[in-house]
Design an enzyme around this catalytic site. Sequence first.
Site, PDB file in Angstrom:
ATOM      1  N   ILE A  12      44.985  33.497  26.358  1.00  0.00           N
ATOM      2  CA  ILE A  12      45.876  32.333  26.219  1.00  0.00           C
ATOM      3  C   ILE A  12      45.052  31.042  26.187  1.00  0.00           C
ATOM      4  CG2 ILE A  12      47.937  31.179  27.114  1.00  0.00           C
ATOM      5  CD1 ILE A  12      48.604  33.756  28.649  1.00  0.00           C
ATOM      6  N   ASN A  32      33.585  31.999  32.912  1.00  0.00           N
ATOM      7  CA  ASN A  32      32.443  32.828  33.351  1.00  0.00           C
ATOM      8  C   ASN A  32      32.188  34.013  32.419  1.00  0.00           C
ATOM      9  OD1 ASN A  32      34.472  34.622  33.978  1.00  0.00           O
ATOM     10  ND2 ASN A  32      34.297  34.381  36.203  1.00  0.00           N
ATOM     11  N   THR A 117      53.049  32.036  36.702  1.00  0.00           N
ATOM     12  CA  THR A 117      53.617  33.322  36.295  1.00  0.00           C
ATOM     13  C   THR A 117      55.071  33.450  36.715  1.00  0.00           C
ATOM     14  OG1 THR A 117      53.486  35.715  36.597  1.00  0.00           O
ATOM     15  CG2 THR A 117      52.773  34.374  38.450  1.00  0.00           C
ATOM     16  N   TYR A 141      49.137  39.028  43.024  1.00  0.00           N
ATOM     17  CA  TYR A 141      48.916  38.120  41.882  1.00  0.00           C
ATOM     18  C   TYR A 141      49.919  36.967  41.906  1.00  0.00           C
ATOM     19  CZ  TYR A 141      49.345  36.364  37.126  1.00  0.00           C
ATOM     20  OH  TYR A 141      49.447  35.537  36.045  1.00  0.00           O
ATOM     21  N   ASN A 170      55.399  37.810  29.367  1.00  0.00           N
ATOM     22  CA  ASN A 170      54.521  38.622  28.531  1.00  0.00           C
ATOM     23  C   ASN A 170      53.990  37.831  27.331  1.00  0.00           C
ATOM     24  OD1 ASN A 170      56.718  40.247  29.908  1.00  0.00           O
ATOM     25  ND2 ASN A 170      55.229  41.821  29.427  1.00  0.00           N
ATOM     26  N   HIS A 187      48.470  46.243  28.351  1.00  0.00           N
ATOM     27  CA  HIS A 187      49.725  45.644  27.885  1.00  0.00           C
ATOM     28  C   HIS A 187      50.330  46.427  26.728  1.00  0.00           C
ATOM     29  CE1 HIS A 187      47.842  42.092  29.937  1.00  0.00           C
ATOM     30  NE2 HIS A 187      48.995  42.219  30.543  1.00  0.00           N
ATOM     31  N   PHE A 206      56.961  53.986  29.968  1.00  0.00           N
ATOM     32  CA  PHE A 206      57.160  54.236  31.396  1.00  0.00           C
ATOM     33  C   PHE A 206      58.642  54.152  31.770  1.00  0.00           C
ATOM     34  CE2 PHE A 206      52.702  52.187  31.760  1.00  0.00           C
ATOM     35  CZ  PHE A 206      52.089  53.403  31.488  1.00  0.00           C
ATOM     36  N   GLY A 282      57.073  49.428  40.617  1.00  0.00           N
ATOM     37  CA  GLY A 282      57.158  47.967  40.669  1.00  0.00           C
ATOM     38  C   GLY A 282      57.763  47.329  39.430  1.00  0.00           C
TER      39      GLY A 282
HETATM   40  N1  UDP Z   1      54.606  49.792  29.342  1.00  0.00           N
HETATM   41  C1  UDP Z   1      54.772  51.106  28.912  1.00  0.00           C
HETATM   42  N2  UDP Z   1      53.647  51.817  28.558  1.00  0.00           N
HETATM   43  C2  UDP Z   1      52.394  51.301  28.619  1.00  0.00           C
HETATM   44  C3  UDP Z   1      52.234  49.945  29.048  1.00  0.00           C
HETATM   45  C4  UDP Z   1      53.360  49.223  29.404  1.00  0.00           C
HETATM   46  O1  UDP Z   1      55.895  51.618  28.847  1.00  0.00           O
HETATM   47  O2  UDP Z   1      51.420  52.017  28.310  1.00  0.00           O
HETATM   48  C5  UDP Z   1      55.794  49.027  29.733  1.00  0.00           C
HETATM   49  C6  UDP Z   1      55.783  48.533  31.151  1.00  0.00           C
HETATM   50  O3  UDP Z   1      56.244  49.528  32.043  1.00  0.00           O
HETATM   51  C7  UDP Z   1      56.723  47.335  31.048  1.00  0.00           C
HETATM   52  C8  UDP Z   1      56.469  46.802  29.633  1.00  0.00           C
HETATM   53  O4  UDP Z   1      55.859  47.876  28.918  1.00  0.00           O
HETATM   54  O5  UDP Z   1      58.067  47.775  31.144  1.00  0.00           O
HETATM   55  C9  UDP Z   1      55.548  45.622  29.598  1.00  0.00           C
HETATM   56  O6  UDP Z   1      54.405  45.936  30.364  1.00  0.00           O
HETATM   57  P1  UDP Z   1      53.042  45.124  30.244  1.00  0.00           P
HETATM   58  O7  UDP Z   1      52.037  45.814  31.117  1.00  0.00           O
HETATM   59  O8  UDP Z   1      52.706  44.904  28.803  1.00  0.00           O
HETATM   60  O9  UDP Z   1      53.387  43.688  30.840  1.00  0.00           O
HETATM   61  P2  UDP Z   1      54.065  43.278  32.240  1.00  0.00           P
HETATM   62  O10 UDP Z   1      55.539  43.221  31.962  1.00  0.00           O
HETATM   63  O11 UDP Z   1      53.688  44.292  33.252  1.00  0.00           O
HETATM   64  O12 UDP Z   1      53.478  41.933  32.497  1.00  0.00           O
END
Ligand code: UDP
Length: 327
Positions: A12, A32, A117, A141, A170, A187, A206, A282
């Site tokens: 960013i 860094n 955030t 975080y 995101n 991500h 997920f 989470g």
């Molecule tokens: N996600 C997923 N598979 C992956 C990576 C992320 O299903 O391999 C999902 C994650 O569980 C969330 C969404 O994608 O629901 C966005 O996750 P990401 O890690 O990109 O960003 P976050 O929302 O955690 O900042």
Amino acid sequence: MKILVTGGAGYIGSVAVERLIKDGAKVVVFDNLYQGHIDAVHPDAIFIQGDLADKAAIEAAISQHKPDGIMHFASYTLVGESVQKPFLYLRDNIVNGLNLLESAVQHGVKAFILSSTANLFDDPEQIPIAETERIVPGSPYGESKHILERYLHWMDGLYGMKYACLRYFNACGATETRGEDHDPETHLIPLVLEVALGKREKIVIFGDDYDTPDGSCVRDYIHVVDLAEAHILAMKVLLDGGESRKYNLGNGRGYSNLEVVQTARKVTGHPIPHEIGPRRPGDPAILIASSETINHDLGWEPQYPALETIIKMAWNWHVAHPNGYEK
Ligand code: UDP
């Protein structure tokens, strides 16, 4: 205006630098290079390779270059990692931020933008999430950003340094020359695009049993250029004498994980196989921020809200940089 950008070699931060320079600003990047990339740094920016943990280094940079304002992106930024390694976040993000704040007020920096955030709002009572939502950091975080927001309150009260905290979820998308290159990548959008590039076999989603229209999580994907513009707008307002403020930034709507995969198939023409895996601990079902306040105050609204445009721009960058910046 002369702006010091910490983390200006990161995703960013480097796009913010690109837009600042396009806007005629003088920019000093302080990074860094632990996670950032030298090739992401705009050639017209002054680059200082330095670590915010080194108080003398950031002090020297500010004393030498005398920026009007600071944009602070340099940070550890992963929610999941922060649960595994809390001290990296609760110590480093905070101590490094304090070194920066102390140097800033000592040298009369007038304005400070914190890249904060939306992980400040772990358990929102209302979606979309407004600035009035109670703050419940969702991880070490989120806590580290919350503490920096609190410190900024005192920097204004005691030293008159004006600040804006911008909270968002995101970041995604790319410009022609700058995009997302994390190692390891965690991500969703870049991972999906790595499948289309042939670098991964499939994407594991997920969970598909959330209380959402298609069962997968819904997230607020916001284009990195829109984020950069919000930082610049906020900086200008502060340098014009505006008061300190906190804004949530969102796309205006959310997109589900399955929508991301589906849209990426359309954009890339690749079948992008997916599999449903267990929920990631989470992960809330839906996270969407409201941008009403920044829209009302500064007229900011996302220029690239469509998922297809976001993924197309990210895809163009990944195709041009299949191994990221410098591998
Ligand atoms: N996600 C997923 N598979 C992956 C990576 C992320 O299903 O391999 C999902 C994650 O569980 C969330 C969404 O994608 O629901 C966005 O996750 P990401 O890690 O990109 O960003 P976050 O929302 O955690 O900042």
